[in-house]
Write a protein that holds these residues in place. Structure first.
Motif, PDB file in Angstrom:
ATOM      1  N   VAL A  99      -4.552  -6.742  52.426  1.00 59.27           N
ATOM      2  CA  VAL A  99      -4.836  -7.962  53.302  1.00 59.27           C
ATOM      3  C   VAL A  99      -4.015  -8.139  54.418  1.00 59.27           C
ATOM      4  N   VAL A 100      -2.736  -7.236  54.493  1.00 55.80           N
ATOM      5  CA  VAL A 100      -2.213  -7.058  55.596  1.00 55.80           C
ATOM      6  C   VAL A 100      -2.096  -5.846  56.348  1.00 55.80           C
ATOM      7  N   ASP A 101      -1.591  -4.683  55.702  1.00 60.84           N
ATOM      8  CA  ASP A 101      -1.574  -3.496  56.329  1.00 60.84           C
ATOM      9  C   ASP A 101      -2.830  -2.784  56.814  1.00 60.84           C
ATOM     10  N   TRP A 102      -4.115  -2.957  55.845  1.00 58.49           N
ATOM     11  CA  TRP A 102      -5.243  -2.547  56.064  1.00 58.49           C
ATOM     12  C   TRP A 102      -5.773  -3.066  57.297  1.00 58.49           C
ATOM     13  N   PRO A 103      -5.779  -4.409  57.305  1.00 54.86           N
ATOM     14  CA  PRO A 103      -6.662  -4.918  58.346  1.00 54.86           C
ATOM     15  C   PRO A 103      -5.668  -4.830  59.892  1.00 54.86           C
ATOM     16  N   ALA A 104      -4.391  -4.553  59.669  1.00 53.34           N
ATOM     17  CA  ALA A 104      -3.719  -4.105  61.057  1.00 53.34           C
ATOM     18  C   ALA A 104      -4.127  -2.568  61.210  1.00 53.34           C
ATOM     19  N   PHE A 105      -4.419  -1.980  60.477  1.00 52.94           N
ATOM     20  CA  PHE A 105      -4.842  -0.450  60.550  1.00 52.94           C
ATOM     21  C   PHE A 105      -6.227  -0.660  61.470  1.00 52.94           C
ATOM     22  N   LEU A 106      -7.049  -1.489  60.841  1.00 52.26           N
ATOM     23  CA  LEU A 106      -8.404  -1.540  61.401  1.00 52.26           C
ATOM     24  C   LEU A 106      -8.796  -2.578  62.385  1.00 52.26           C
ATOM     25  N   SER A 107      -7.177  -3.015  63.188  1.00 54.02           N
ATOM     26  CA  SER A 107      -7.411  -3.869  64.148  1.00 54.02           C
ATOM     27  C   SER A 107      -8.181  -5.217  63.983  1.00 54.02           C
ATOM     28  N   GLU A 108      -7.907  -5.667  62.560  1.00 52.10           N
ATOM     29  CA  GLU A 108      -8.359  -7.176  62.151  1.00 52.10           C
ATOM     30  C   GLU A 108      -7.216  -7.974  61.742  1.00 52.10           C
ATOM     31  N   ALA A 109      -7.651  -9.121  61.905  1.00 55.56           N
ATOM     32  CA  ALA A 109      -6.659 -10.267  61.524  1.00 55.56           C
ATOM     33  C   ALA A 109      -6.160 -10.170  60.145  1.00 55.56           C
ATOM     34  N   PRO A 110      -4.909 -10.369  59.783  1.00 56.35           N
ATOM     35  CA  PRO A 110      -4.299 -10.236  58.446  1.00 56.35           C
ATOM     36  C   PRO A 110      -4.744 -11.578  57.511  1.00 56.35           C
ATOM     37  N   THR A 112      -3.508 -13.786  55.888  1.00 60.65           N
ATOM     38  CA  THR A 112      -2.296 -14.554  55.283  1.00 60.65           C
ATOM     39  C   THR A 112      -2.578 -15.528  54.254  1.00 60.65           C
ATOM     40  N   HIS A 113      -3.690 -16.265  54.308  1.00 63.48           N
ATOM     41  CA  HIS A 113      -3.754 -17.484  53.396  1.00 63.48           C
ATOM     42  C   HIS A 113      -4.098 -16.932  51.792  1.00 63.48           C
ATOM     43  N   ALA A 114      -4.982 -15.839  51.814  1.00 63.51           N
ATOM     44  CA  ALA A 114      -5.304 -15.091  50.710  1.00 63.51           C
ATOM     45  C   ALA A 114      -4.097 -14.490  50.226  1.00 63.51           C
ATOM     46  N   LEU A 115      -3.074 -14.092  50.711  1.00 64.36           N
ATOM     47  CA  LEU A 115      -1.870 -13.428  50.273  1.00 64.36           C
ATOM     48  C   LEU A 115      -0.847 -14.796  49.787  1.00 64.36           C
ATOM     49  N   GLN A 116      -0.757 -15.716  50.463  1.00 70.88           N
ATOM     50  CA  GLN A 116       0.053 -16.672  49.990  1.00 70.88           C
ATOM     51  C   GLN A 116      -0.367 -17.255  48.834  1.00 70.88           C
ATOM     52  N   ARG A 117      -1.708 -17.388  48.572  1.00 74.73           N
ATOM     53  CA  ARG A 117      -2.362 -17.881  47.212  1.00 74.73           C
ATOM     54  C   ARG A 117      -1.942 -17.030  46.175  1.00 74.73           C
ATOM     55  N   VAL A 118      -2.049 -15.699  46.571  1.00 72.38           N
ATOM     56  CA  VAL A 118      -1.703 -14.969  45.031  1.00 72.38           C
ATOM     57  C   VAL A 118      -0.129 -14.975  45.240  1.00 72.38           C
ATOM     58  N   ALA A 119       0.709 -14.987  46.083  1.00 74.81           N
ATOM     59  CA  ALA A 119       2.047 -15.060  45.954  1.00 74.81           C
ATOM     60  C   ALA A 119       2.342 -16.340  45.085  1.00 74.81           C
ATOM     61  N   ASP A 120       1.811 -17.458  45.509  1.00 75.90           N
ATOM     62  CA  ASP A 120       2.086 -18.530  44.799  1.00 75.90           C
ATOM     63  C   ASP A 120       1.690 -18.466  43.416  1.00 75.90           C
ATOM     64  N   GLN A 121       0.625 -17.747  43.130  1.00 74.12           N
ATOM     65  CA  GLN A 121       0.157 -17.332  41.588  1.00 74.12           C
ATOM     66  C   GLN A 121       1.349 -16.698  40.839  1.00 74.12           C
ATOM     67  N   VAL A 122       1.822 -15.656  41.494  1.00 69.95           N
ATOM     68  CA  VAL A 122       2.720 -14.800  41.032  1.00 69.95           C
ATOM     69  C   VAL A 122       4.120 -15.639  40.599  1.00 69.95           C
ATOM     70  N   ALA A 123       4.212 -16.408  41.786  1.00 73.95           N
ATOM     71  CA  ALA A 123       5.632 -17.323  41.369  1.00 73.95           C
ATOM     72  C   ALA A 123       5.433 -18.102  40.012  1.00 73.95           C
ATOM     73  N   GLN A 124       4.276 -18.707  39.810  1.00 73.64           N
ATOM     74  CA  GLN A 124       4.177 -19.540  38.924  1.00 73.64           C
ATOM     75  C   GLN A 124       4.226 -18.733  37.647  1.00 73.64           C
ATOM     76  N   THR A 183     -15.611  -6.527  52.793  1.00 75.98           N
ATOM     77  CA  THR A 183     -14.311  -6.704  52.554  1.00 75.98           C
ATOM     78  C   THR A 183     -13.638  -5.745  53.463  1.00 75.98           C
ATOM     79  N   PRO A 184     -12.122  -6.230  53.729  1.00 71.00           N
ATOM     80  CA  PRO A 184     -11.413  -5.134  54.512  1.00 71.00           C
ATOM     81  C   PRO A 184     -11.239  -3.803  53.598  1.00 71.00           C
ATOM     82  N   ALA A 185     -11.270  -4.013  52.531  1.00 73.13           N
ATOM     83  CA  ALA A 185     -10.969  -3.085  51.508  1.00 73.13           C
ATOM     84  C   ALA A 185     -12.043  -2.093  51.532  1.00 73.13           C
ATOM     85  N   ALA A 186     -13.387  -2.203  51.735  1.00 68.12           N
ATOM     86  CA  ALA A 186     -14.694  -1.581  51.849  1.00 68.12           C
ATOM     87  C   ALA A 186     -14.614  -0.903  53.128  1.00 68.12           C
ATOM     88  N   ARG A 187     -14.344  -1.737  54.214  1.00 68.29           N
ATOM     89  CA  ARG A 187     -14.079  -1.239  55.443  1.00 68.29           C
ATOM     90  C   ARG A 187     -13.105  -0.121  55.666  1.00 68.29           C
TER      91      ARG A 187
END
Length: 343
Positions: A99-110, A112-124, A183-187
């Protein structure tokens, strides 16, 4: 030893021929010295704090080796909880790439909201883990967090694969999912598949690609196979978190006792960048020696997986060469900052 600072990767481009690669290792800090003299529980919990990216993997490898050296066996619940933490940690690392490196490589926006949500879940999950998870043997205890782990898995898998239930089941389902580019992963996979396939050496690298390279679903360019290997890893980790009975297969942990007295042992565990090894000696209940072999140290040593991959690129176009090299280094994925310089 732990690595910090910047990894230097200097590449001399040779049109249509093997590149020349020189790697300058980052500085190393004797982190293992801080683990000597500790009890196994102190060592594991200290390792968890010393290593920011894979702290729970280091803690699990350390305590598993210590338990083997002392001929102590943890409870099934504690072992599974440790492996779930390693899986959650690894899944978050892979998710950052997607969600960060791949979009940057594809010149897409990261995303970040999805990353923050997942990081919060790991923290829980970490907060729920319990302070005695890395105590040794039967004294280790774990709080159940199966539902939290399942929520984390669903969040990641839906973000990476979209609405598809089983996009990686077969080459045809992978093709269909990639073609939709939802999705960015498919692209990213579609982008990596544009490169021409080259013969791959049988170099025994301990990367995510090394774990999946014999899977029949992998085909196409090396970059495409590395991208798909990461996606297969994400899918496996997600399934392992969603079902605690499967977590043993999601993060493979192996332990070996190295002498007859049982005081020397080693443990290895799959992490986001490859396979992590801990080797320890125990005397009178204290750690007298500890050595660590990290994936980044092996993958980015001179002659390692990164150099081998870059030297396999064959193209007359410098633009194409640089793009492929950047993608390969990003997928082998050092755990420190790096500078990739072309000459």
């Amino acid at each position: 030893m732990s690595l910090f600072g910047t990894l230097g990767i200097d590449v001399i481009f040779k049109p249509g021929a093997a590149a020349a690669v020189h790697i300058t290792a980052p500085r190393s800090a004797p982190a293992t010295e801080l683990l000597r003299g500790c009890t196994p529980a102190e060592m594991a919990n200290r390792a968890r704090l010393l290593f920011a990216l894979c702290g729970n993997a280091h803690a699990t490898a350390a305590i598993s080796a210590a338990e083997a050296a002392m001929q102590s066996v943890p409870s099934t619940q504690a072992r599974r909880a440790r492996l779930q933490m390693v899986a959650a940690e690894a899944l978050c690392e892979h998710f950052f790439r997607v969600v960060v490196d791949w979009p940057a490589f594809l010149s897409e926006a990261p995303r970040t909201h999805a990353l923050q949500r997942v990081a919060d879940q790991v923290a829980q999950i970490k907060a729920r883990m319990g302070s005695r998870l890395y105590w040794s043997g039967v004294e280790a205890q774990a709080m159940p967090h199966g539902e939290l782990a399942a929520v984390l898995a669903r969040s990641v898998l839906s973000e990476v694969f979209g609405d598809d239930d089983a996009p990686l089941d077969s080459p045809s389902s992978i093709d269909a999912w990639t073609h939709k580019a939802a999705t960015p992963a498919a692209r990213m996979l579609a982008h990596a598949r544009q490169d021409e396939a080259q013969p791959l050496d049988e170099y025994p690298e301990q990367t995510v690609f090394g774990r999946w390279r014999n899977d029949p679903r992998l085909n196409g360019s090396e970059a495409a196979q590395r991208v798909l290997s990461r996606l297969l890893e994400i899918d496996t980790l997600g399934r392992g978190l969603a079902d605690e009975n499967y977590c043993e297969g999601a993060c493979k942990l192996t332990v070996n006792v190295n002498d007859g007295d049982g005081r020397i042992a080693s443990a290895a565990i799959d992490v986001a960048r490859g396979r992590l090894h801990h080797h320890i000696e125990i005397h009178d209940g204290k750690v007298t020696h500890c050595s660590i072999s990290s994936p980044t140290g092996r993958n980015f040593e001179q002659g390692g997986a990164a150099e081998q991959a870059i030297c396999r690129i064959r193209t007359a176009s410098r633009t194409s060469f640089e793009r492929q090299a950047r993608l390969l280094v990003m997928e082998i994925d050092p755990c420190v900052a790096y500078e990739l310089r072309f000459h």
